[in-house]
Structure formats: structure tokens, C-alpha cells
Design a protein around this motif. Structure first.
Motif, PDB file in Angstrom:
ATOM      1  N   SER A  13      30.696  39.985  38.505  1.00  0.00           N
ATOM      2  CA  SER A  13      31.140  40.916  39.544  1.00  0.00           C
ATOM      3  C   SER A  13      31.131  40.209  40.892  1.00  0.00           C
ATOM      4  O   SER A  13      30.268  39.378  41.161  1.00  0.00           O
ATOM      5  CB  SER A  13      30.216  42.130  39.629  1.00  0.00           C
ATOM      6  N   ARG A  14      32.116  40.549  41.714  1.00  0.00           N
ATOM      7  CA  ARG A  14      32.163  39.933  43.035  1.00  0.00           C
ATOM      8  C   ARG A  14      32.786  40.895  44.034  1.00  0.00           C
ATOM      9  O   ARG A  14      33.469  41.842  43.649  1.00  0.00           O
ATOM     10  CB  ARG A  14      32.935  38.624  43.007  1.00  0.00           C
ATOM     11  N   TYR A  15      32.527  40.628  45.303  1.00  0.00           N
ATOM     12  CA  TYR A  15      33.123  41.431  46.368  1.00  0.00           C
ATOM     13  C   TYR A  15      34.318  40.665  46.900  1.00  0.00           C
ATOM     14  O   TYR A  15      34.215  39.503  47.271  1.00  0.00           O
ATOM     15  CB  TYR A  15      32.122  41.694  47.492  1.00  0.00           C
ATOM     16  N   SER A  16      35.473  41.311  46.912  1.00  0.00           N
ATOM     17  CA  SER A  16      36.700  40.672  47.374  1.00  0.00           C
ATOM     18  C   SER A  16      36.948  41.028  48.831  1.00  0.00           C
ATOM     19  O   SER A  16      37.045  42.200  49.181  1.00  0.00           O
ATOM     20  CB  SER A  16      37.885  41.139  46.523  1.00  0.00           C
ATOM     21  N   ASN A  17      37.065  40.013  49.662  1.00  0.00           N
ATOM     22  CA  ASN A  17      37.414  40.253  51.059  1.00  0.00           C
ATOM     23  C   ASN A  17      38.868  40.677  51.183  1.00  0.00           C
ATOM     24  O   ASN A  17      39.242  41.360  52.129  1.00  0.00           O
ATOM     25  CB  ASN A  17      37.166  38.996  51.904  1.00  0.00           C
ATOM     26  N   ILE A  18      39.700  40.288  50.228  1.00  0.00           N
ATOM     27  CA  ILE A  18      41.127  40.637  50.275  1.00  0.00           C
ATOM     28  C   ILE A  18      41.305  42.131  50.028  1.00  0.00           C
ATOM     29  O   ILE A  18      41.949  42.830  50.791  1.00  0.00           O
ATOM     30  CB  ILE A  18      41.929  39.813  49.251  1.00  0.00           C
ATOM     31  N   GLY A  19      40.725  42.639  48.959  1.00  0.00           N
ATOM     32  CA  GLY A  19      40.869  44.055  48.637  1.00  0.00           C
ATOM     33  C   GLY A  19      39.770  44.924  49.209  1.00  0.00           C
ATOM     34  O   GLY A  19      39.801  46.139  49.062  1.00  0.00           O
ATOM     35  N   GLN A  20      38.773  44.286  49.842  1.00  0.00           N
ATOM     36  CA  GLN A  20      37.631  45.014  50.390  1.00  0.00           C
ATOM     37  C   GLN A  20      37.006  45.927  49.336  1.00  0.00           C
ATOM     38  O   GLN A  20      36.796  47.115  49.556  1.00  0.00           O
ATOM     39  CB  GLN A  20      38.042  45.824  51.625  1.00  0.00           C
ATOM     40  N   GLN A  21      36.739  45.360  48.149  1.00  0.00           N
ATOM     41  CA  GLN A  21      36.173  46.167  47.072  1.00  0.00           C
ATOM     42  C   GLN A  21      35.376  45.283  46.124  1.00  0.00           C
ATOM     43  O   GLN A  21      35.549  44.069  46.082  1.00  0.00           O
ATOM     44  CB  GLN A  21      37.280  46.875  46.297  1.00  0.00           C
ATOM     45  N   TRP A  22      34.503  45.942  45.348  1.00  0.00           N
ATOM     46  CA  TRP A  22      33.819  45.254  44.253  1.00  0.00           C
ATOM     47  C   TRP A  22      34.782  45.181  43.088  1.00  0.00           C
ATOM     48  O   TRP A  22      35.535  46.121  42.833  1.00  0.00           O
ATOM     49  CB  TRP A  22      32.555  46.010  43.844  1.00  0.00           C
ATOM     50  N   GLU A  23      34.788  44.061  42.392  1.00  0.00           N
ATOM     51  CA  GLU A  23      35.722  43.904  41.279  1.00  0.00           C
ATOM     52  C   GLU A  23      35.114  43.063  40.163  1.00  0.00           C
ATOM     53  O   GLU A  23      34.201  42.274  40.380  1.00  0.00           O
ATOM     54  CB  GLU A  23      37.033  43.288  41.759  1.00  0.00           C
ATOM     55  N   LYS A  24      35.649  43.272  38.966  1.00  0.00           N
ATOM     56  CA  LYS A  24      35.207  42.543  37.770  1.00  0.00           C
ATOM     57  C   LYS A  24      36.373  42.513  36.800  1.00  0.00           C
ATOM     58  O   LYS A  24      37.117  43.489  36.678  1.00  0.00           O
ATOM     59  CB  LYS A  24      34.020  43.249  37.140  1.00  0.00           C
ATOM     60  N   ALA A  25      36.544  41.394  36.111  1.00  0.00           N
ATOM     61  CA  ALA A  25      37.574  41.292  35.082  1.00  0.00           C
ATOM     62  C   ALA A  25      36.881  41.138  33.728  1.00  0.00           C
ATOM     63  O   ALA A  25      35.941  40.357  33.583  1.00  0.00           O
ATOM     64  CB  ALA A  25      38.494  40.103  35.336  1.00  0.00           C
ATOM     65  N   VAL A  26      37.345  41.904  32.744  1.00  0.00           N
ATOM     66  CA  VAL A  26      36.825  41.836  31.382  1.00  0.00           C
ATOM     67  C   VAL A  26      37.979  41.373  30.494  1.00  0.00           C
ATOM     68  O   VAL A  26      39.066  41.949  30.535  1.00  0.00           O
ATOM     69  CB  VAL A  26      36.304  43.210  30.905  1.00  0.00           C
ATOM     70  N   TRP A  27      37.748  40.314  29.710  1.00  0.00           N
ATOM     71  CA  TRP A  27      38.780  39.739  28.839  1.00  0.00           C
ATOM     72  C   TRP A  27      38.451  40.032  27.381  1.00  0.00           C
ATOM     73  O   TRP A  27      37.364  39.692  26.906  1.00  0.00           O
ATOM     74  CB  TRP A  27      38.864  38.231  29.030  1.00  0.00           C
ATOM     75  N   PHE A  28      39.372  40.657  26.682  1.00  0.00           N
ATOM     76  CA  PHE A  28      39.274  40.879  25.242  1.00  0.00           C
ATOM     77  C   PHE A  28      40.243  39.914  24.579  1.00  0.00           C
ATOM     78  O   PHE A  28      41.415  39.835  24.973  1.00  0.00           O
ATOM     79  CB  PHE A  28      39.654  42.321  24.891  1.00  0.00           C
ATOM     80  N   THR A  29      39.767  39.165  23.584  1.00  0.00           N
ATOM     81  CA  THR A  29      40.609  38.161  22.928  1.00  0.00           C
ATOM     82  C   THR A  29      40.634  38.385  21.419  1.00  0.00           C
ATOM     83  O   THR A  29      39.599  38.666  20.815  1.00  0.00           O
ATOM     84  CB  THR A  29      40.077  36.732  23.215  1.00  0.00           C
ATOM     85  N   HIS A  30      41.815  38.260  20.845  1.00  0.00           N
ATOM     86  CA  HIS A  30      41.999  38.310  19.392  1.00  0.00           C
ATOM     87  C   HIS A  30      42.740  37.042  18.998  1.00  0.00           C
ATOM     88  O   HIS A  30      43.830  36.774  19.499  1.00  0.00           O
ATOM     89  CB  HIS A  30      42.809  39.544  18.987  1.00  0.00           C
ATOM     90  N   GLU A  31      42.124  36.246  18.122  1.00  0.00           N
ATOM     91  CA  GLU A  31      42.750  35.019  17.637  1.00  0.00           C
ATOM     92  C   GLU A  31      42.912  35.106  16.135  1.00  0.00           C
ATOM     93  O   GLU A  31      41.989  35.509  15.429  1.00  0.00           O
ATOM     94  CB  GLU A  31      41.905  33.804  18.001  1.00  0.00           C
ATOM     95  N   ASP A  32      44.074  34.737  15.661  1.00  0.00           N
ATOM     96  CA  ASP A  32      44.370  34.706  14.232  1.00  0.00           C
ATOM     97  C   ASP A  32      44.758  33.274  13.895  1.00  0.00           C
ATOM     98  O   ASP A  32      45.883  32.843  14.168  1.00  0.00           O
ATOM     99  CB  ASP A  32      45.500  35.681  13.895  1.00  0.00           C
ATOM    100  N   ASP A  33      43.802  32.512  13.336  1.00  0.00           N
ATOM    101  CA  ASP A  33      44.030  31.098  13.026  1.00  0.00           C
ATOM    102  C   ASP A  33      45.125  30.906  11.984  1.00  0.00           C
ATOM    103  O   ASP A  33      45.873  29.940  12.039  1.00  0.00           O
ATOM    104  CB  ASP A  33      42.736  30.448  12.534  1.00  0.00           C
ATOM    105  N   LYS A  34      45.223  31.831  11.048  1.00  0.00           N
ATOM    106  CA  LYS A  34      46.205  31.707   9.974  1.00  0.00           C
ATOM    107  C   LYS A  34      47.633  31.726  10.519  1.00  0.00           C
ATOM    108  O   LYS A  34      48.490  30.978  10.070  1.00  0.00           O
ATOM    109  CB  LYS A  34      46.009  32.839   8.958  1.00  0.00           C
ATOM    110  N   HIS A  35      47.869  32.588  11.507  1.00  0.00           N
ATOM    111  CA  HIS A  35      49.216  32.722  12.067  1.00  0.00           C
ATOM    112  C   HIS A  35      49.358  32.061  13.436  1.00  0.00           C
ATOM    113  O   HIS A  35      50.362  32.258  14.113  1.00  0.00           O
ATOM    114  CB  HIS A  35      49.592  34.212  12.167  1.00  0.00           C
ATOM    115  N   LEU A  36      48.356  31.263  13.831  1.00  0.00           N
ATOM    116  CA  LEU A  36      48.362  30.571  15.118  1.00  0.00           C
ATOM    117  C   LEU A  36      48.765  31.505  16.256  1.00  0.00           C
ATOM    118  O   LEU A  36      49.680  31.241  17.030  1.00  0.00           O
ATOM    119  CB  LEU A  36      49.302  29.359  15.069  1.00  0.00           C
ATOM    120  N   MET A  37      48.056  32.611  16.340  1.00  0.00           N
ATOM    121  CA  MET A  37      48.397  33.647  17.297  1.00  0.00           C
ATOM    122  C   MET A  37      47.167  34.018  18.120  1.00  0.00           C
ATOM    123  O   MET A  37      46.060  34.041  17.604  1.00  0.00           O
ATOM    124  CB  MET A  37      48.928  34.870  16.537  1.00  0.00           C
TER     125      MET A  37
END
Length: 120
Positions: A13-37
Motif C-alpha cells: 500500500s502506498r500514498y499517491s501524491n498524484i491521486g492524493q489517495q491511498w492505493e494498492k494493486a492486487v494481481w491474480f495470475t493464472h498460468e497454464d503450462d500445457k497451453h503456454l497461456m
């Protein structure tokens, strides 16, 4: 050999001076090795606004999808698995995502979202 892999990572979490707000990014990842996706969902949580962006193999499929509080609650529920997040997003925002394979067995602890850890 594990073919389908789901994981969740969050940025500090961080405070952005640009947006003047607290912000956080959450990344969800799905990898399929069989289909290289690889599919990625980024959920941006700000103190003033929230949105989602969806990627597949590095290509942006949907950008800046505005999220309401009910949608955030569905995605970030602690009883939700990461596969459930992908299925929810496929059903509601982007049909180009691969249908998630859901198990009839209870989810393993590794597959459950730890919202305390993610939102810390």
C-alpha cells in the motif's frame, strides 16, 4: 507436474501524491503450462476509486473496468479461491478468459485468498 497454476500477489500500500489517495494493486495470475497461456487480473484499490484490468498473454483485453463495492466484495471474499476470482471475472467482465476448473473438493489453504495478507 502442475499444469494450471493460480496465484495472488499484492503490491505494498502506498500514498499517491498524484491521486492524493491511498492505493494498492492486487494481481491474480493464472498460468497454464500445457497451453503456454497466462492470464492476469489487476485489481486497483484506491481510497477514492477502484478498477480492474484484464490481460491475456501480455495483451490487454479489458482496461479500466470500474468496480462497485458489491463487485469488490465478491472478488475479495476470504472464502473465495483464486480460480473463483477468474470465473467471476469471466462471467461478468471478459468472456475471453478460460473457464476455471472448479473442484468438488473443499479448496486447499493454498488456493484460498488470504485477504488479511493481501490487504495488509
Amino acid at each position: 507436474m502442475q499444469v494450471n497454476k493460480y496465484k495472488c500477489e499484492s503490491e505494498k500500500s502506498r500514498y499517491s501524491n498524484i491521486g492524493q489517495q491511498w492505493e494498492k494493486a492486487v494481481w491474480f495470475t493464472h498460468e497454464d503450462d500445457k497451453h503456454l497461456m497466462q492470464e492476469k487480473i489487476m485489481v486497483f484499490l484506491g481510497s477514492r476509486f477502484s478498477f480492474m484490468t484484464i490481460y491475456k498473454n501480455g495483451k490487454c483485453l479489458k482496461s479500466t473496468i470500474k468496480l462497485g463495492s458489491n463487485q469488490i466484495a465478491e472478488i475479495m471474499d476470504s472464502s473465495t479461491t483464486i480460480a473463483d476470482v477468474f470465473e467471476y471475472c469471466r462471467e461478468h467482465f471478459c468472456r475471453d478468459l478460460v473457464p476455471a476448473k472448479r473442484s468438488a473438493k473443499p479448496a486447499k489453504a493454498d488456493d484460498q485468498l488470504d485477504m488479511f495478507g493481501v490487504l495488509a
